[in-house]
Design an enzyme around this catalytic site. Structure first.
Site, PDB file in Angstrom:
ATOM      1  CE1 TYR A 193      81.463  38.056  55.432  1.00 32.94           C
ATOM      2  CE2 TYR A 193      79.008  37.723  55.553  1.00 32.94           C
ATOM      3  CZ  TYR A 193      80.239  37.343  55.722  1.00 32.94           C
ATOM      4  OH  TYR A 193      80.511  35.876  56.032  1.00 32.94           O
ATOM      5  CG  PHE A 203      88.116  37.723  57.479  1.00 35.91           C
ATOM      6  CD1 PHE A 203      86.889  37.459  57.603  1.00 35.91           C
ATOM      7  CD2 PHE A 203      88.705  39.048  57.452  1.00 35.91           C
ATOM      8  CE1 PHE A 203      86.075  38.256  58.083  1.00 35.91           C
ATOM      9  CE2 PHE A 203      87.634  39.973  58.035  1.00 35.91           C
ATOM     10  CZ  PHE A 203      86.291  39.570  58.263  1.00 35.91           C
ATOM     11  CG  ASP A 204      83.272  34.806  55.344  1.00 36.69           C
ATOM     12  OD1 ASP A 204      83.288  34.055  54.299  1.00 36.69           O
ATOM     13  OD2 ASP A 204      82.614  34.797  56.156  1.00 36.69           O
ATOM     14  CB  ILE A 223      81.392  40.050  66.394  1.00 36.65           C
ATOM     15  CG1 ILE A 223      81.053  40.838  65.111  1.00 36.65           C
ATOM     16  CG2 ILE A 223      81.957  38.372  66.518  1.00 36.65           C
ATOM     17  CD1 ILE A 223      82.564  40.894  64.259  1.00 36.65           C
ATOM     18  CE1 TYR A 249      84.084  35.805  65.262  1.00 37.07           C
ATOM     19  CE2 TYR A 249      84.862  37.547  63.714  1.00 37.07           C
ATOM     20  CZ  TYR A 249      84.049  36.318  64.247  1.00 37.07           C
ATOM     21  OH  TYR A 249      82.962  36.404  63.257  1.00 37.07           O
ATOM     22  CG  PHE A 266      82.501  42.998  58.277  1.00 37.85           C
ATOM     23  CD1 PHE A 266      82.319  41.710  57.724  1.00 37.85           C
ATOM     24  CD2 PHE A 266      82.952  43.173  59.598  1.00 37.85           C
ATOM     25  CE1 PHE A 266      82.598  40.729  58.603  1.00 37.85           C
ATOM     26  CE2 PHE A 266      83.336  41.932  60.187  1.00 37.85           C
ATOM     27  CZ  PHE A 266      83.349  40.903  59.773  1.00 37.85           C
TER      28      PHE A 266
END
Length: 594
Positions: A193, A203-204, A223, A249, A266
């Protein structure tokens, strides 16, 4: 006196002079620090002047090309801003605080001018809002930061928009045409992802770590929005998932990468999935029409394979190495799933096998090629198999009616043959030569299995002979023959010359003459030269009374026989020499019997 407007201040609506004075009196009692109170309190002041009031001036100086959603009343927003007076002097900035502002639009949580000015904005849109005093802090101002009757200018960039009525949004970007199974609760999945915020800020990324994210579905490990977004995906599918903050979150965010109240995007590629209860899956079996035997535990098998992950990424291939994979079945030499799949197959069979990780390399994987918890997919072609106890398999495909003379040990034979692997690959053929193949049976001129398969044949007889490797070329193979290969021979007997035992040049087919020397001494001169000896032996062969070793020059054989009898090498044999030779041979034979 400084005024502090707390971030969670209640909404106040002031609509009359007395009410407004009481409100102000209460506010001035608070000792506070100013933090953009206008974004949380809507103050409506009824002024005594009768002139027309100005509205918010909106300068949309950057509008993104893609705008899938705009701000509406009731939405929650997250944005950065710089607040200045009309002369350019800054009085507040979310940029300076390093944290964007989050709030709800249209319900009195923002000053009226800002609330009006940001409606209709897209994510990443930039606007310059000029807010007149009556839509900002009016004639009161805000402590010593915003003077009364001040026009304010806000430079706003929208970062995020969401609503409590929002649901997880999914969009399939690409999908495999062959989708036989989708993600469901209790499955274990591996996926790659890229994660970004709504404004595109990453962010990731699992790609940056060069490893998939592996997890169970429906067990609370993810989540809520991600668990919901992954359900129903196929292996190989690429899906875009948008998750509102309350399914991500929430108001706490996550670390320094994901701010509070952040929608998450995502882009997911599903690599594989399995369930802990899965068994191997065998598909697309193509077996030969003739299958006289199936593999079993203890057999030694040779097969080719291509190994891939579920998304089609290859990790190994026996074809690339140009050699089969060879192993025993059911003895733990290969992964459990492969061991199971190889049982009960036919030679020449092809199949597609899916092996879950708990029947493959498990959570640890294998080296750098196979990651942990990977589902493995094999396309297999069974070349051959045998058992160390196997014998030569002989099938007669044609036998002539007249079959009185058959091949046996020591015979010199001529035969035609094709030699192939069990998958039909032709290795050798006598058709490539002018004459049929020649050999002496029992003389270690051919492999043991072929020697056995050629015995007992008539001229004109045809056979199919299957030779296991321990009666062929063994584990090492030979030039052009792979190690541990089962060999398939098609044979036809062309000629048989009956032979003589090893170590003999001539044998009697009937009893020899009782007075052998007298028979040899044709001219009765008491001595036998080479010419006379040759004439006698040829006569015995012609009359079927004796046989010379086949496959060699007869003159040379007869001369060797003569030299064996001519003990003094004077060129002739006497009765005494023959008698001594016969006695020696008899003594030798008696010793061998003993």
């Amino acid at each position: 006196m400084k005024i502090r407007f707390h971030l969670q201040t209640s909404v106040f609506i002031v609509s009359g002079g007395l009410q407004y004075s009481n409100f102000l009196h209460n506010i001035l009692k608070m000792e506070a620090r100013f933090v953009l109170g206008f974004l949380f309190i809507t103050i409506v002041s009824v002024r005594s002047s009768s002139g027309p009031l100005e509205d918010v001036v909106v300068d949309k100086y950057y509008i993104p090309k893609i705008c899938s959603r705009t701000v509406a009343s009731g939405d929650y927003v997250r944005y950065h801003y710089n607040g200045t007076f009309t002369d350019g002097k800054k009085f507040d900035s979310s940029h300076d605080r390093g944290a964007p502002f989050s709030g709800q639009v249209g319900l009195g949580r923002l000053i009226t001018g800002v609330s009006r000015g940001i409606e209709g904005m897209c994510v990443n849109e930039r606007r310059k809002l000029t807010v007149p005093p009556h839509l900002a802090y009016g004639s009161v101002g805000a402590g010593d930061v915003v003077p009364p009757d001040t026009t304010l200018v806000f430079d706003v960039v929208m970062l995020d928009i969401w609503n409590m009525a929002d649901k997880v949004q999914t969009r399939t970007v690409s999908k495999s045409q062959n989708c036989k199974r989708t993600v469901r609760n209790s499955d274990y999945i591996r996926y790659h992802y890229n994660g970004t915020l709504m404004d595109g800020t990453p962010f990731d990324s699992s790609y940056n770590r060069k490893q998939t994210y592996n997890t169970y579905i429906g067990e609370g490990w993810l989540i809520k929005g991600m668990e919901e977004g992954l359900l129903g995906m196929c292996v190989g599918e690429t899906r875009n998932i948008i998750i509102p903050p309350f399914l991500g979150y929430g108001e706490k965010g996550y670390g320094t990468e994901i701010p509070p109240h952040a929608s998450l995007i995502f882009d997911v590629d599903l690599v594989d999935l399995h369930n802990p209860k899965d068994d191997i899956i065998v598909e697309n079996q193509v077996a030969p029409e003739s299958c006289s035997r199936k593999s079993g535990v203890g057999d030694f098998i040779r097969y080719h394979y291509n190994g891939t992950f579920m998304d089609g990424t290859p990790f190994d291939s026996s074809y690339r190495r140009n050699e089969t994979y060879n192993t025993y079945i059911g003895m733990g030499y290969v992964i459990a799933g492969m061991d199971k799949a190889l049982q009960g197959v036919c030679m020449g069979e092809k199949m597609h096998i899916t092996i879950p990780p708990h029947m493959a390399y498990g959570e640890k994987g294998a080296g750098e090629d196979i990651p942990g918890s990977a589902v493995l997919v094999f396309d297999i072609h069974i070349i051959d198999f045998h058992n160390p106890k196997d014998l030569v398999d002989i099938k007669i495909t044609h036998k002539p009616e007249d079959c009185n003379l058959t091949s046996a040990g020591d015979d010199l034979i001529h035969y035609q043959y094709n030699c192939s692997l069990m998958d039909g690959t032709l290795l050798f053929s006598s058709n490539d030569y002018e004459n049929p193949q020649e050999t002496t049976l029992g003389a270690d001129k051919v492999i043991d299995g072929l020697d056995e398969g050629l015995r007992g044949m008539c001229v004109g007889e045809r056979r199919v002979v299957i030779v296991p490797p321990h009666m062929g070329h063994g584990v090492n193979g030979a030039a052009g023959v792979p190690g541990s290969a089962v060999l398939f021979f098609e044979l036809e007997m062309m000629e048989i010359q009956k032979g003589v035992p090893e170590g003999y040049l001539f044998v009697w087919l009937e009893n020899s003459p009782p007075q052998l020397f007298e028979a040899l001494d044709i001219n009765k001169d008491k001595e036998v030269p080479l010419e006379e000896f040759t004439e006698f032996i040829k006569l015995q062969v012609a009359e079927g009374k004796g046989r010379l070793r086949p496959g060699q020059d007869q003159e040379a054989i007869i001369k060797d026989m003569f030299n064996n009898q001519d003990r003094n090498n004077d060129g002739k044999i006497t009765a005494e020499e023959l008698k001594l030779k016969v006695e020696e041979d008899a003594e030798k034979a008696q010793h061998e019997e003993l």
